[in-house]
Design a protein around this motif. Structure first.
Motif, short mmCIF file in Angstrom:
data_model
loop_
_atom_site.label_atom_id
_atom_site.label_comp_id
_atom_site.label_asym_id
_atom_site.label_seq_id
_atom_site.Cartn_x
_atom_site.Cartn_y
_atom_site.Cartn_z
N LEU A 73 0.83 -1.21 0.00
CA LEU A 73 0.00 0.00 0.00
C LEU A 73 0.86 1.26 0.00
O LEU A 73 0.60 2.21 -0.74
CB LEU A 73 -0.90 0.02 1.24
CG LEU A 73 -2.34 -0.47 1.09
CD1 LEU A 73 -3.06 -0.35 2.41
CD2 LEU A 73 -3.06 0.33 0.01
N SER A 74 1.88 1.25 0.84
CA SER A 74 2.78 2.41 0.92
C SER A 74 3.49 2.64 -0.41
O SER A 74 3.61 3.78 -0.88
CB SER A 74 3.79 2.19 2.05
OG SER A 74 4.52 3.38 2.28
N LEU A 75 3.94 1.55 -1.05
CA LEU A 75 4.59 1.67 -2.36
C LEU A 75 3.64 2.27 -3.40
O LEU A 75 4.02 3.14 -4.18
CB LEU A 75 5.07 0.29 -2.84
CG LEU A 75 6.35 -0.26 -2.20
CD1 LEU A 75 6.52 -1.73 -2.55
CD2 LEU A 75 7.57 0.55 -2.67
N ILE A 76 2.38 1.79 -3.42
CA ILE A 76 1.40 2.29 -4.38
C ILE A 76 1.11 3.78 -4.16
O ILE A 76 1.13 4.59 -5.10
CB ILE A 76 0.09 1.47 -4.30
CG1 ILE A 76 0.29 0.08 -4.90
CG2 ILE A 76 -1.06 2.18 -5.03
CD1 ILE A 76 -0.90 -0.86 -4.75
N LEU A 77 0.87 4.15 -2.89
CA LEU A 77 0.52 5.55 -2.59
C LEU A 77 1.67 6.49 -2.94
O LEU A 77 1.44 7.57 -3.53
CB LEU A 77 0.15 5.68 -1.11
CG LEU A 77 -1.14 4.96 -0.68
CD1 LEU A 77 -1.31 5.01 0.83
CD2 LEU A 77 -2.36 5.57 -1.37
N TRP A 78 2.89 6.09 -2.62
CA TRP A 78 4.02 6.97 -2.90
C TRP A 78 4.42 6.96 -4.38
O TRP A 78 4.97 7.94 -4.88
CB TRP A 78 5.19 6.65 -1.97
CG TRP A 78 4.91 7.22 -0.61
CD1 TRP A 78 4.37 6.57 0.46
CD2 TRP A 78 5.05 8.58 -0.24
NE1 TRP A 78 4.18 7.45 1.50
CE2 TRP A 78 4.59 8.69 1.11
CE3 TRP A 78 5.52 9.73 -0.87
CZ2 TRP A 78 4.58 9.90 1.80
CZ3 TRP A 78 5.52 10.93 -0.19
CH2 TRP A 78 5.06 11.01 1.13
N ALA A 79 4.11 5.88 -5.07
CA ALA A 79 4.30 5.89 -6.54
C ALA A 79 3.35 6.90 -7.17
O ALA A 79 3.73 7.65 -8.09
CB ALA A 79 4.04 4.49 -7.11
N LEU A 80 2.10 6.95 -6.69
CA LEU A 80 1.13 7.94 -7.19
C LEU A 80 1.62 9.36 -6.91
O LEU A 80 1.46 10.26 -7.75
CB LEU A 80 -0.24 7.72 -6.55
CG LEU A 80 -1.02 6.46 -6.99
CD1 LEU A 80 -2.24 6.26 -6.11
CD2 LEU A 80 -1.44 6.58 -8.46
N ILE A 81 2.21 9.56 -5.73
CA ILE A 81 2.65 10.91 -5.36
C ILE A 81 3.89 11.33 -6.16
O ILE A 81 3.95 12.43 -6.71
CB ILE A 81 2.94 10.99 -3.84
CG1 ILE A 81 1.62 10.87 -3.06
CG2 ILE A 81 3.66 12.29 -3.48
CD1 ILE A 81 1.79 10.62 -1.57
N ILE A 82 4.88 10.43 -6.25
CA ILE A 82 6.16 10.81 -6.89
C ILE A 82 6.06 10.78 -8.41
O ILE A 82 6.39 11.76 -9.10
CB ILE A 82 7.30 9.89 -6.40
CG1 ILE A 82 7.53 10.08 -4.89
CG2 ILE A 82 8.59 10.19 -7.17
CD1 ILE A 82 8.47 9.07 -4.26
N VAL A 83 5.60 9.65 -8.96
CA VAL A 83 5.60 9.50 -10.42
C VAL A 83 4.54 10.38 -11.07
O VAL A 83 4.81 11.12 -12.02
CB VAL A 83 5.38 8.02 -10.83
CG1 VAL A 83 5.26 7.89 -12.34
CG2 VAL A 83 6.52 7.16 -10.31
N VAL A 84 3.31 10.29 -10.57
CA VAL A 84 2.22 11.02 -11.22
C VAL A 84 2.20 12.49 -10.81
O VAL A 84 2.26 13.39 -11.66
CB VAL A 84 0.85 10.37 -10.92
CG1 VAL A 84 -0.26 11.07 -11.70
CG2 VAL A 84 0.86 8.88 -11.28
N THR A 85 2.14 12.73 -9.49
CA THR A 85 1.96 14.11 -9.03
C THR A 85 3.19 14.98 -9.31
O THR A 85 3.07 16.03 -9.94
CB THR A 85 1.63 14.14 -7.52
OG1 THR A 85 0.56 13.23 -7.28
CG2 THR A 85 1.21 15.53 -7.09
N LEU A 86 4.35 14.53 -8.85
CA LEU A 86 5.54 15.38 -9.00
C LEU A 86 6.06 15.40 -10.43
O LEU A 86 6.26 16.46 -11.02
CB LEU A 86 6.64 14.91 -8.04
CG LEU A 86 6.36 15.09 -6.54
CD1 LEU A 86 7.53 14.59 -5.71
CD2 LEU A 86 6.08 16.56 -6.23
N LYS A 87 6.27 14.19 -11.02
CA LYS A 87 6.89 14.15 -12.35
C LYS A 87 5.99 14.74 -13.42
O LYS A 87 6.41 15.58 -14.22
CB LYS A 87 7.26 12.71 -12.72
CG LYS A 87 7.91 12.59 -14.11
CD LYS A 87 8.19 11.14 -14.48
CE LYS A 87 8.69 11.03 -15.90
NZ LYS A 87 8.89 9.63 -16.33
#
Length: 642
Positions: A73-87
């Motif tokens: 869950l933590s990996l999924i949530l932070w992938a959404l934040i870093i890859v999608v939101t930031l990048k």
């Protein structure tokens, strides 16, 4: 993934150089449209992403542990934040090419920033474009199949009907493409809004029951999971990436909706709904580890609600598939304009929206490939292994081209540009490596499709260049021919002759053959060259360049953006304002049709020669592609060895 689906309300969408859309529609209508079109793919990821990632983390042991659930869950949530939101939302949406986004738009932007010697940039563009076709084939198959599989959770008696029903839905989806997507698009936004609202609402009760699931918001759980699970953690990372597939659509649909509506929709509606749903699935599995078989549909009560959710999920996955199918049309048109693919027939399905197009040949090829995938893999779990490679590959290439744009285009120092992009590139490469572990489980499918498209694009670009160079050596300089004809003119006939050529410095083959066989010359002669700019669209004021080279000869250059469909008669009408008396009914268009034969030494291997020749034969007629009235066209055949 790009999409050319129209926004429900607006009638015109144009963009300025900063990626902001100027439109007759309000901000709300654009936001609604972006929810329907841009987020269809990433919005349907909860159907399978969490299940596949937790099952990968559980390994051969079977039931997941709380540590595995919270780590994934933590990996999924932070992938959404870093890859999608930031990048994508924060950085790449700023890298627009005259308001347009997407992998080929970024390639053109990077090429312009580099100037001469951009061969590596073109190669990167070819790779990312080719990988997108793999994505365009897998997305409809995986999305629709995962939704229909929800019927098993309603009643097991439906199980044998899953694959046939999936095929029927996909065939129907591709069959209606020729009608255009304008009518369907009006429902996209509202349906996806209902979808995201239901995703969030269904998760609230399980989260209240298992509040410890909120620990997953702490990134240390993701780090701890990766450190303590070794190879299994790395394999899990490939499945975690399924949660961010569709992020490319954020960037690719920039020109359709503008930066702010896409950003607002993600931050206020899509991201919170996805995060809540993943947390809800995690909470459900924490309370009942056996629910991992189908955690998404088990969030809903058995009976009417679950059955209704299968219907809503099917609608959402069809929308996700629609976005990627129209994205394939859009990418193909850009590739044709940029000289990466031969001309294919392009039909416009809307008078108001130039982006609404239908390419019959691409539609047929996608349908065959998608149906074959469903019949070959037969389950969403089997297909999930094939999914991530094409998307991660595209993201890696996007990050590389993004570095060039930030460094050369935005004029940052190499160190600053590297500091900005390197963390994202490292993460993308990590995801790509994790997905490459699944090559033998199905990952070979997008790699094979991508390799095939790379070969086709490279062969067409290389062959076209060799043919151009060979033709130029054989052709007569235009200036010398015009001087000779003005000095000793042949018999004149009334009217205007327009000779199409790709090389304005050499005499067109059609002109030479016309003089040779007919021994006459029209009163007015126009040497017409059509150019494709490295910008998505061209201002009408810059469309036509007129140059008088003698009393009876003139040169006309028409320039189109790589997102535009060339319309020669409409563009030539602009030339009237520049002083050229253009009358379509007294004008003849002369085109040369070349029959290619392989030469002993062409500069390419023999198999590539034959591939290029077969591609050129499959190309759509120039008359149709440039929208020239067929009754005004004279074609002159020539034979050329390559």
């Amino acid at each position: 993934m790009t999409s050319d689906v129209a926004v429900p309300a607006p009638e015109t969408v144009a963009a300025n150089g900063h990626g902001e859309a100027h439109t007759t529609a309000g901000f709300g209508a654009l936001t609604l449209g972006s929810i329907g079109v841009v987020y269809g793919d990433i919005g349907t990821s909860p159907l399978y992403a969490f299940r596949e990632a937790v099952m990968a983390a559980s390994g051969a042991d079977g039931l997941p542990t709380p540590a595995a659930v919270l780590g994934v869950l933590s990996l999924i949530l932070w992938a959404l934040i870093i890859v999608v939101t930031l990048k994508y939302v924060v950085i790449l949406l700023r890298a627009d090419n005259n308001g347009e986004g997407g992998t080929l738009a970024l390639m053109a932007l990077a090429q312009r920033a580099v100037g001469t010697g951009g061969a590596t940039i073109v190669l990167l563009g070819i790779i990312s474009g080719a990988l997108f076709y793999g994505d365009a084939v897998i997305t409809p198959a995986l999305s629709v199949l995962s939704a229909i599989e929800g019927m098993k959770d309603v009643t097991l008696s439906f199980e044998s009907y899953i694959v046939p029903l999936t095929v029927v839905i996909l065939v129907a989806l591709f069959a209606v493409q020729s009608r255009g997507t304008a009518r369907v698009a009006a429902f996209f936004g509202p349906i996806m809004c209902v979808w995201f609202a239901v995703l969030a609402a269904a998760a609230i009760h399980p989260i209240i029951q298992q509040p410890q699931v909120l620990y997953a918001l702490n990134p240390l759980y993701a780090v701890s999971f990766m450190l303590h699970h070794g190879v299994i953690g790395f394999v899990t990372l490939g499945a975690v990436f399924l949660a961010v597939t569709g992020a490319e659509a954020l960037y690719a649909d920039l020109g359709h909706f503008g930066k702010r509506p896409i950003q607002f929709a993600w931050l206020s509606i899509v991201l919170p709904s996805l995060a809540l749903n993943y947390l809800g699935q995690g909470a459900l599995v924490l309370s009942d580890p056996g629910a991992i078989v189908s955690p998404f549909f088990q969030l809903f009560p058995q009976g009417f609600f679950r059955g209704s959710m299968v219907v809503l999920a099917t609608a959402a996955t069809v929308i996700a598939s629609q976005a990627v199918i129209t994205g394939a049309y859009s990418l193909t048109r850009q590739a044709i304009q940029l000289g990466l693919l031969p001309r294919f027939e392009i039909r416009h399905t809307s008078e108001a929206h130039s982006g609404q197009i239908f390419i019959p040949r691409i539609n047929q090829l996608l349908l065959v490939a998608v149906v074959l995938l469903v019949l070959l893999f037969r389950s969403s779990s089997a297909l999930a292994s094939a999914y991530g490679i094409s998307v991660t590959g595209t993201m890696v290439v996007t990050a590389m081209m993004g570095f060039v744009v930030v460094w050369k285009g935005w004029r940052w120092s190499p160190l600053a540009a590297g500091a900005l992009i390197a963390p994202f590139l490292f993460l993308d490469l990590t995801f790509l490596t994790a997905n490459l572990l699944k090559v033998f489980e199905g990952g070979w499918v997008p790699l094979a499709l991508g390799a095939l498209m790379i070969i086709l694009m490279y062969t067409w670009r290389r062959g076209s260049r060799l043919l151009f160079e060979k033709s130029r050596k054989l052709e007569f300089p235009l200036a010398d021919l015009v001087a000779m004809l003005e000095k000793r003119p042949p018999q004149r006939v009334p009217g205007t002759a327009v000779f199409l050529t790709s090389d304005p410095l050499s005499a067109p083959t059609a002109l030479m053959h016309s003089l040779k066989h007919y021994k006459v010359l029209h009163e007015k002669n126009v040497i017409l060259t059509i150019e494709t700019a490295q910008t998505p669209r061209i201002d009408p004021a810059e469309r036509v360049k007129l140059e008088q080279i003698s009393p009876t000869f003139s040169k006309v250059t028409l320039k189109f953006g790589f997102m535009e469909s060339p319309n020669v008669p409409k563009a030539l009408a602009i030339a009237r304002k520049l002083g050229w008396q253009f009358d379509i009914m007294s004008t003849s268009f002369f085109l040369s049709r070349r029959a290619l034969k392989p030469a002993a030494h062409s500069g390419m291997p023999r198999w590539q020669d034959r591939l290029f020749i077969s591609l050129s034969r499959s190309a759509n007629d120039a008359t149709d592609y440039f929208q020239i009235p067929s009754g005004r066209v004279v074609e002159v055949g020539t034979q050329v060895t390559i």
